[in-house]
Structure formats: structure tokens, C-alpha cells
Design a protein around this motif. Structure first.
Motif, PDB file in Angstrom:
ATOM      1  N   GLU A  66       8.405 -32.260 -62.994  1.00 47.70           N
ATOM      2  CA  GLU A  66       8.730 -33.153 -61.877  1.00 47.70           C
ATOM      3  C   GLU A  66       8.483 -32.476 -60.532  1.00 47.70           C
ATOM      4  OE1 GLU A  66      12.601 -35.748 -60.399  1.00 47.70           O
ATOM      5  OE2 GLU A  66      12.778 -34.464 -62.138  1.00 47.70           O
ATOM      6  N   ALA A  67       8.460 -31.145 -60.525  1.00 51.03           N
ATOM      7  CA  ALA A  67       8.308 -30.391 -59.289  1.00 51.03           C
ATOM      8  C   ALA A  67       7.539 -29.102 -59.569  1.00 51.03           C
ATOM      9  CB  ALA A  67       9.678 -30.058 -58.699  1.00 51.03           C
ATOM     10  N   THR A  68       7.077 -28.476 -58.495  1.00 50.92           N
ATOM     11  CA  THR A  68       6.428 -27.176 -58.576  1.00 50.92           C
ATOM     12  C   THR A  68       7.193 -26.205 -57.676  1.00 50.92           C
ATOM     13  OG1 THR A  68       4.929 -27.720 -56.765  1.00 50.92           O
ATOM     14  CG2 THR A  68       4.141 -28.169 -59.001  1.00 50.92           C
ATOM     15  N   THR A  69       6.862 -24.930 -57.778  1.00 48.70           N
ATOM     16  CA  THR A  69       7.494 -23.927 -56.927  1.00 48.70           C
ATOM     17  C   THR A  69       6.679 -23.783 -55.645  1.00 48.70           C
ATOM     18  OG1 THR A  69       8.257 -22.714 -58.862  1.00 48.70           O
ATOM     19  CG2 THR A  69       8.218 -21.512 -56.783  1.00 48.70           C
ATOM     20  N   PRO A  70       7.300 -23.996 -54.474  1.00 46.96           N
ATOM     21  CA  PRO A  70       6.549 -23.818 -53.235  1.00 46.96           C
ATOM     22  C   PRO A  70       6.297 -22.330 -52.974  1.00 46.96           C
ATOM     23  CG  PRO A  70       8.822 -24.423 -52.748  1.00 46.96           C
ATOM     24  CD  PRO A  70       8.664 -24.449 -54.234  1.00 46.96           C
ATOM     25  N   LEU A  71       5.182 -22.052 -52.344  1.00 49.65           N
ATOM     26  CA  LEU A  71       4.820 -20.682 -51.981  1.00 49.65           C
ATOM     27  C   LEU A  71       4.835 -20.538 -50.472  1.00 49.65           C
ATOM     28  CD1 LEU A  71       1.728 -20.187 -54.311  1.00 49.65           C
ATOM     29  CD2 LEU A  71       4.078 -19.478 -54.752  1.00 49.65           C
ATOM     30  N   MET A  72       5.322 -19.413 -50.001  1.00 47.65           N
ATOM     31  CA  MET A  72       5.214 -19.038 -48.593  1.00 47.65           C
ATOM     32  C   MET A  72       4.301 -17.823 -48.585  1.00 47.65           C
ATOM     33  SD  MET A  72       6.589 -20.848 -46.391  1.00 47.65           S
ATOM     34  CE  MET A  72       7.127 -22.458 -46.851  1.00 47.65           C
ATOM     35  N   GLY A  73       3.054 -18.059 -48.227  1.00 50.90           N
ATOM     36  CA  GLY A  73       2.045 -17.026 -48.384  1.00 50.90           C
ATOM     37  C   GLY A  73       1.800 -16.868 -49.875  1.00 50.90           C
ATOM     38  N   LYS A  74       2.025 -15.668 -50.392  1.00 52.14           N
ATOM     39  CA  LYS A  74       1.870 -15.421 -51.832  1.00 52.14           C
ATOM     40  C   LYS A  74       3.206 -15.375 -52.545  1.00 52.14           C
ATOM     41  CE  LYS A  74      -2.389 -12.849 -51.225  1.00 52.14           C
ATOM     42  NZ  LYS A  74      -3.084 -11.593 -51.397  1.00 52.14           N
ATOM     43  N   ARG A  75       4.276 -15.539 -51.813  1.00 51.18           N
ATOM     44  CA  ARG A  75       5.621 -15.391 -52.366  1.00 51.18           C
ATOM     45  C   ARG A  75       6.177 -16.737 -52.849  1.00 51.18           C
ATOM     46  NH1 ARG A  75      10.579 -15.726 -49.398  1.00 51.18           N
ATOM     47  NH2 ARG A  75      12.242 -14.970 -50.724  1.00 51.18           N
ATOM     48  N   ALA A  76       6.598 -16.778 -54.110  1.00 55.65           N
ATOM     49  CA  ALA A  76       7.255 -17.971 -54.657  1.00 55.65           C
ATOM     50  C   ALA A  76       8.680 -18.027 -54.110  1.00 55.65           C
ATOM     51  CB  ALA A  76       7.284 -17.903 -56.179  1.00 55.65           C
ATOM     52  N   MET A  77       9.091 -19.204 -53.702  1.00 51.63           N
ATOM     53  CA  MET A  77      10.430 -19.378 -53.149  1.00 51.63           C
ATOM     54  C   MET A  77      11.407 -19.694 -54.279  1.00 51.63           C
ATOM     55  SD  MET A  77       9.585 -21.395 -49.653  1.00 51.63           S
ATOM     56  CE  MET A  77      11.231 -21.128 -49.026  1.00 51.63           C
ATOM     57  N   ARG A  78      12.299 -18.762 -54.536  1.00 50.78           N
ATOM     58  CA  ARG A  78      13.274 -18.893 -55.613  1.00 50.78           C
ATOM     59  C   ARG A  78      14.297 -19.990 -55.293  1.00 50.78           C
ATOM     60  NH1 ARG A  78      17.050 -14.098 -57.349  1.00 50.78           N
ATOM     61  NH2 ARG A  78      17.639 -14.585 -55.255  1.00 50.78           N
ATOM     62  N   ASN A  79      14.607 -20.808 -56.290  1.00 50.47           N
ATOM     63  CA  ASN A  79      15.562 -21.908 -56.188  1.00 50.47           C
ATOM     64  C   ASN A  79      15.099 -23.037 -55.262  1.00 50.47           C
ATOM     65  OD1 ASN A  79      17.247 -20.546 -57.963  1.00 50.47           O
ATOM     66  ND2 ASN A  79      18.374 -19.568 -56.324  1.00 50.47           N
ATOM     67  N   TRP A  80      13.832 -23.022 -54.902  1.00 48.70           N
ATOM     68  CA  TRP A  80      13.235 -24.123 -54.147  1.00 48.70           C
ATOM     69  C   TRP A  80      12.253 -24.830 -55.069  1.00 48.70           C
ATOM     70  CZ3 TRP A  80      13.856 -25.575 -48.936  1.00 48.70           C
ATOM     71  CH2 TRP A  80      14.681 -24.746 -48.173  1.00 48.70           C
ATOM     72  N   VAL A  81      12.137 -26.137 -54.905  1.00 49.98           N
ATOM     73  CA  VAL A  81      11.146 -26.919 -55.632  1.00 49.98           C
ATOM     74  C   VAL A  81      10.387 -27.790 -54.630  1.00 49.98           C
ATOM     75  CG1 VAL A  81      12.449 -26.965 -57.785  1.00 49.98           C
ATOM     76  CG2 VAL A  81      12.744 -28.828 -56.146  1.00 49.98           C
ATOM     77  N   ALA A  82       9.148 -28.099 -54.960  1.00 51.78           N
ATOM     78  CA  ALA A  82       8.324 -28.990 -54.145  1.00 51.78           C
ATOM     79  C   ALA A  82       8.062 -30.243 -54.971  1.00 51.78           C
ATOM     80  CB  ALA A  82       7.023 -28.314 -53.752  1.00 51.78           C
ATOM     81  N   VAL A  83       8.524 -31.372 -54.468  1.00 50.51           N
ATOM     82  CA  VAL A  83       8.438 -32.637 -55.193  1.00 50.51           C
ATOM     83  C   VAL A  83       7.373 -33.514 -54.536  1.00 50.51           C
ATOM     84  CG1 VAL A  83       9.736 -34.665 -55.970  1.00 50.51           C
ATOM     85  CG2 VAL A  83      10.909 -32.459 -55.703  1.00 50.51           C
TER      86      VAL A  83
END
Length: 96
Positions: A66-83
Motif C-alpha cells: 500500500e505504501a513505499t519507503t520515502p528516501l531523503m537523498g539515499k537515506r530511507a526514512m524509518r517509520n515513514w511511508v509514502a502513499v
């Protein structure tokens, strides 16, 4: 009638959110971020709504696709989802 863009829907939801006294808006990593009680909770990211969720809810949304993990640069944002905004008329309600 013209379909609303994901950004327009985000702005409508942001306006609703900002009617609450504990709500705010500020920049985070160059992104326009919504806040609640001083904590960043949501931002608009690549035509998706990025949300900070409890770890179990975020993991469930990621596992279901239902969602993916958003990235800030190359870093995955923990406990964040992109819907993503679904293409059906209920898409905006899903973001709500």
C-alpha cells in the motif's frame, strides 16, 4: 470537470489540518511539512503523501504494498511511508 492534482489534494488536506490549534507547517529537508504538537507528521513527496506512523502500522502498509519507503537523498526514512494517490474518486479520502 478537471481532475485535481496530487499537490492540490495535499494542499486541501493541509488547509483542513491547519485549522487545529496544535497543528503547524514548516520546512523539513527542503520539503513543506505538516506538524502536530511540534512533531513532523506528513509531507508531500514525489506526488505521494509521506506520513510518519507507528512502526507496526508503517511495516504493515509496506508489507501490503500500500505504501513505499520515502528516501531523503539515499537515506530511507524509518517509520515513514509514502502513499500514492489512487486513481479512483476515493483517492483523496484514502489520504485523509
Amino acid at each position: 470537470m478537471t481532475a485535481r492534482t496530487a499537490r492540490e489534494i495535499f494542499e486541501e488536506l493541509a488547509a483542513e489540518h491547519l485549522t487545529r490549534p496544535e497543528a503547524g507547517r514548516r520546512s523539513m529537508f527542503g520539503r513543506d511539512c505538516l506538524m502536530m504538537d511540534g512533531h513532523n507528521i506528513a509531507f508531500f513527496h514525489d506526488d505521494r503523501l509521506a506520513l510518519r506512523l507507528p512502526p507496526d502500522k508503517a511495516a504493515a502498509m509496506l508489507a501490503s504494498g500500500e505504501a513505499t519507503t520515502p528516501l531523503m537523498g539515499k537515506r530511507a526514512m524509518r517509520n515513514w511511508v509514502a502513499v500514492p494517490l489512487s486513481g479512483d474518486p476515493a483517492g483523496a479520502e484514502h489520504w485523509r
